[in-house]
Design a protein around this motif. Structure first.
Motif, PDB file in Angstrom:
ATOM      1  N   VAL A 286      -7.031  -3.444   0.679  1.00 61.56           N
ATOM      2  CA  VAL A 286      -7.949  -2.570   1.544  1.00 61.56           C
ATOM      3  C   VAL A 286      -9.066  -3.729   1.566  1.00 61.56           C
ATOM      4  O   VAL A 286      -9.782  -3.828   2.751  1.00 61.56           O
ATOM      5  CB  VAL A 286      -8.347  -1.245   0.925  1.00 61.56           C
ATOM      6  CG1 VAL A 286      -9.576  -0.806   1.727  1.00 61.56           C
ATOM      7  CG2 VAL A 286      -7.205  -0.173   0.969  1.00 61.56           C
TER       8      VAL A 286
ATOM      9  N   VAL B 239       0.672  -1.076  -0.189  1.00 58.24           N
ATOM     10  CA  VAL B 239      -0.214  -0.032   0.094  1.00 58.24           C
ATOM     11  C   VAL B 239       0.978   1.386   0.054  1.00 58.24           C
ATOM     12  O   VAL B 239       0.707   2.318  -1.063  1.00 58.24           O
ATOM     13  CB  VAL B 239      -0.822  -0.138   1.414  1.00 58.24           C
ATOM     14  CG1 VAL B 239      -1.877   1.090   1.345  1.00 58.24           C
ATOM     15  CG2 VAL B 239      -1.930  -1.191   1.099  1.00 58.24           C
TER      16      VAL B 239
ATOM     17  N   SER C 158     -10.609   1.045   4.344  1.00 60.07           N
ATOM     18  CA  SER C 158     -11.376   1.901   3.818  1.00 60.07           C
ATOM     19  C   SER C 158     -10.252   2.930   2.930  1.00 60.07           C
ATOM     20  O   SER C 158      -9.117   2.746   3.521  1.00 60.07           O
ATOM     21  CB  SER C 158     -12.105   3.027   4.679  1.00 60.07           C
ATOM     22  OG  SER C 158     -11.263   3.514   5.490  1.00 60.07           O
ATOM     23  N   VAL C 159     -10.474   3.359   1.945  1.00 68.16           N
ATOM     24  CA  VAL C 159      -9.705   4.179   1.103  1.00 68.16           C
ATOM     25  C   VAL C 159     -10.464   5.422   0.686  1.00 68.16           C
ATOM     26  O   VAL C 159     -11.563   5.293   0.125  1.00 68.16           O
ATOM     27  CB  VAL C 159      -9.099   3.424  -0.144  1.00 68.16           C
ATOM     28  CG1 VAL C 159      -9.856   2.754  -0.898  1.00 68.16           C
ATOM     29  CG2 VAL C 159      -7.927   4.373  -0.643  1.00 68.16           C
TER      30      VAL C 159
ATOM     31  N   VAL D  51      -3.423  -1.867  -4.365  1.00 65.95           N
ATOM     32  CA  VAL D  51      -3.819  -1.134  -3.215  1.00 65.95           C
ATOM     33  C   VAL D  51      -5.334  -1.534  -2.698  1.00 65.95           C
ATOM     34  O   VAL D  51      -5.864  -1.778  -1.500  1.00 65.95           O
ATOM     35  CB  VAL D  51      -3.701   0.174  -3.199  1.00 65.95           C
ATOM     36  CG1 VAL D  51      -4.104   1.121  -2.206  1.00 65.95           C
ATOM     37  CG2 VAL D  51      -2.118   0.397  -3.338  1.00 65.95           C
TER      38      VAL D  51
ATOM     39  N   THR E 206      -5.915   8.243   1.175  1.00 64.86           N
ATOM     40  CA  THR E 206      -5.981   8.302   2.797  1.00 64.86           C
ATOM     41  C   THR E 206      -6.845   6.690   2.775  1.00 64.86           C
ATOM     42  O   THR E 206      -7.661   6.382   2.270  1.00 64.86           O
ATOM     43  CB  THR E 206      -7.139   9.097   3.483  1.00 64.86           C
ATOM     44  OG1 THR E 206      -6.646  10.499   3.148  1.00 64.86           O
ATOM     45  CG2 THR E 206      -7.281   8.968   4.899  1.00 64.86           C
ATOM     46  N   VAL E 207      -5.843   5.856   3.529  1.00 59.10           N
ATOM     47  CA  VAL E 207      -5.916   4.462   3.644  1.00 59.10           C
ATOM     48  C   VAL E 207      -6.135   4.277   5.188  1.00 59.10           C
ATOM     49  O   VAL E 207      -5.132   4.591   5.917  1.00 59.10           O
ATOM     50  CB  VAL E 207      -4.854   3.748   3.170  1.00 59.10           C
ATOM     51  CG1 VAL E 207      -5.323   2.162   3.445  1.00 59.10           C
ATOM     52  CG2 VAL E 207      -4.855   3.941   1.284  1.00 59.10           C
ATOM     53  N   ARG E 208      -6.921   3.484   5.555  1.00 60.69           N
ATOM     54  CA  ARG E 208      -6.931   2.859   6.964  1.00 60.69           C
ATOM     55  C   ARG E 208      -7.289   1.387   6.943  1.00 60.69           C
ATOM     56  O   ARG E 208      -8.101   0.742   6.168  1.00 60.69           O
ATOM     57  CB  ARG E 208      -8.354   3.357   7.636  1.00 60.69           C
ATOM     58  CG  ARG E 208      -8.337   4.891   7.942  1.00 60.69           C
ATOM     59  CD  ARG E 208      -9.566   5.323   8.508  1.00 60.69           C
ATOM     60  NE  ARG E 208      -9.360   6.894   8.852  1.00 60.69           N
ATOM     61  CZ  ARG E 208      -8.943   7.420   9.845  1.00 60.69           C
ATOM     62  NH1 ARG E 208      -8.233   6.680  10.894  1.00 60.69           N
ATOM     63  NH2 ARG E 208      -9.087   8.991  10.072  1.00 60.69           N
ATOM     64  N   LEU E 209      -6.182   1.069   7.537  1.00 67.58           N
ATOM     65  CA  LEU E 209      -6.367  -0.775   7.435  1.00 67.58           C
ATOM     66  C   LEU E 209      -6.456  -1.330   9.099  1.00 67.58           C
ATOM     67  O   LEU E 209      -5.528  -1.046   9.798  1.00 67.58           O
ATOM     68  CB  LEU E 209      -5.105  -1.423   6.991  1.00 67.58           C
ATOM     69  CG  LEU E 209      -4.675  -0.972   5.308  1.00 67.58           C
ATOM     70  CD1 LEU E 209      -3.271  -1.594   5.142  1.00 67.58           C
ATOM     71  CD2 LEU E 209      -5.832  -1.559   4.864  1.00 67.58           C
TER      72      LEU E 209
END
Length: 536
Positions: A507, A433, A513-514, A503, A527-530
């Motif tokens: 996700v 990512v 979320s992206v 990516v 913006t990425v949240r894993l």
């Protein structure tokens, strides 16, 4: 002299066996039809003979002349000519008029007149009309016996009959057209059987049923044994065959999807379009939720008519991961080369200053460069405890420095190693990512034409999630909905368009979320949240 070995006799082909079976079936059906038609015609002829005999007997019994003659002294003189005339006119074989006791007053053979009627008379003596088949003086015949009334008294009986021989002769006249019709039906059946057999022979190429069964067993075993995926899609876009490898690669349920439209398999739109495309596809890369697949399609045609597609699938996931790791290692190597190049330049500068007698300036120059490099390294290592991500960022910093890009790690960036590991986010996925986002951001910043090109990276661990934000001062993203689809890229050169798709795959696998947007200056912000520990 040695005898030549006899060649094994080839079993009958499926088409040949079907032809024989059809011919037998046609012959049996036609024979049964002829037999049933003959029996029905015989029954109809007998019924017609009974009806005709009854009608003539009733008509004769009701003639006034007959009733008067039966009460005369010589009934035969008046009744014999009448009976023969009616017999000739109606075509029946005999008309016998008799007394109640059975004494004949008329007969086609005058010698039988005066004799006793051969047959049953009981029902007629009770006033009933009946028919029977009985053997009399003219042989077996179908006859009707009718009483002759004078008031309430039965003064005589009338028997009219048609011989069985005459009925059979009439039936035989009908048999000719029936046999001709049966022959025509048989000929049509033979011709149809031959056409069906020829068609089947062309389709099966003259192969016998045992060989077909053996080939089917072999092919089915091969299809389910190979690891590569194989899908047959018909011209209507429905799955005709799907082996175990394809079900595993596409994440389909164990229930065979044969007959299901490709659009209802839950595949990504680009992959579904590739499976049903009439244009051949060669080594196309497609990304699903958890795999990277190499897709090849080829259209099958029968003459000029398209029959569907043959699709093969190969798993490219591990190779793509290794390629990503290789690119990372290559980046590290390039960074080391760049650093070595810069170190050599700085060393030459220090040596030259020493040779010129400017020792103090040489010491200040070397110390300043070391402090800048050490500060940058300390900041990255201090903010990112996970060694793989720290090494990735250091490599990207060196690469950005060589390309003239200002790569900035945001103040407050901090990621501890508790989020990344065996029970959290896999280091390989985090590198996939972050590495792809930074690579795309650096390319976009360079293409944007702003001075200096700038990329900002923010990494944080928040509430059990790995938060990554990468922004650039490039031209931004025109279509934020398409960026994570395979093949989307801002670069015109072939071979791009897979990084952001990977990516998106990571996700989805972590149920994260992206978000993609353009900031106020026009650059793109990813913006990425894993979530840690939610790997599917």
């Amino acid at each position: 002299m040695a005898q030549r070995p006899s060649r094994p006799r080839r079993p009958w082909s499926l088409a040949g066996q079907l032809l024989v079976l059809l011919l037998v079936m046609v012959a049996v059906l036609v024979g049964a039809g002829v037999l049933l038609a003959y029996r029905e015609a015989a029954r109809a002829s007998e019924d017609a003979a009974r009806e005709e005999s009854t009608a003539v007997a009733v008509a004769v019994a009701r003639m006034p002349d007959v009733q008067q003659a039966l009460r005369s002294d010589d009934p035969t003189r008046r009744l014999q000519p009448l009976a023969e005339r009616v017999r000739t006119d109606t075509g029946v074989d005999f008309i016998t008029i008799m007394a109640p006791d059975g004494t004949r007053y008329t007969h086609p053979n005058p010698e039988q007149i005066g004799g006793t009627f051969l047959g049953h008379r009981g029902p007629a003596l009770r006033g009933q009309i009946f028919t029977e088949t009985y053997t009399g003086t003219l042989g077996p015949s179908i006859r009707a016996v009718v009483p002759v009334h004078h008031g309430d008294e039965i003064v005589g009986l009338v028997s009219v009959g048609i011989t069985v021989e005459a009925v059979t002769a009439e039936l035989n006249e009908r048999l000719g057209p029936l046999l001709m019709l049966a022959g025509a039906v048989l000929a049509v059946g033979i011709a149809g059987s031959w056409l069906v057999s020829s068609r089947l022979k062309k389709q099966t190429r003259g192969v016998g049923p045992a060989e077909l069964a053996r080939m089917f067993s072999y092919y089915e075993a091969i299809l389910h044994a190979v690891r590569e995926g194989l899908i047959l899609v018909d011209a209507d876009g429905r799955v005709g065959l799907c082996n175990d490898g394809a079900r595993a690669l596409l994440g389909l349920p164990e229930t065979p999807p044969e007959g299901t439209p490709v659009a209802e398999l839950g595949l990504p739109d680009p992959l579904a379009d590739a499976l049903t495309s009439t244009r051949p596809r060669s080594d196309e890369i497609h990304v699903t939720d958890d795999r990277v697949l190499v897709v090849n399609t080829s259209q099958v045609r029968s003459g000029d008519r398209p029959m569907g597609n043959v699709v093969t699938l190969r798993d490219h996931t591990e190779l793509e991961a290794l390629t990503g790791e290789l690119n990372t290692v290559r980046g590290f190597a390039e960074s080391l080369r760049s650093q070595a190049h810069e170190a050599a330049n700085r060393l030459h500068t220090v040596v030259s200053l020493v040779e010129l007698g400017r020792t103090e300036e040489a010491v200040r120059f070397a110390t300043a460069e070391l402090e800048i490099a050490q500060q940058l390294t300390d900041r990255v290592v201090g903010a990112v405890a996970e060694p793989v991500l720290a090494a990735l960022l250091l490599g990207k910093l060196a690469e950005a420095n060589e390309r003239g890009i200002e790569l900035v790690l945001e103040e407050g960036a901090a990621v501890d190693d508790s989020l990344i590991g065996d029970h959290g986010i896999a280091p390989r996925d985090a590198v996939t990512v972050l590495g792809n986002l930074v690579d795309n951001a650096m390319d976009a910043a360079v293409q944007g034409g702003r001075t200096p090109p700038r990329v900002r990276v923010d990494l944080r661990g928040e509430g059990g999630e790995l938060f990554m934000r990468v922004s650039d001062n490039g031209a931004g993203v025109l279509d934020t909905e398409m960026v994570f689809r395979r093949g989307w890229s801002t670069k015109s050169a072939p071979g791009h368009g897979l990084g952001l798709a990977l990516v998106g795959q990571v996700v989805r696998r972590y149920r994260g979320s992206v978000d993609v947007r353009n900031d106020s200056s026009g650059g793109a912000v990813f913006t990425v949240r894993l979530p840690a520990g939610v790997r599917s």
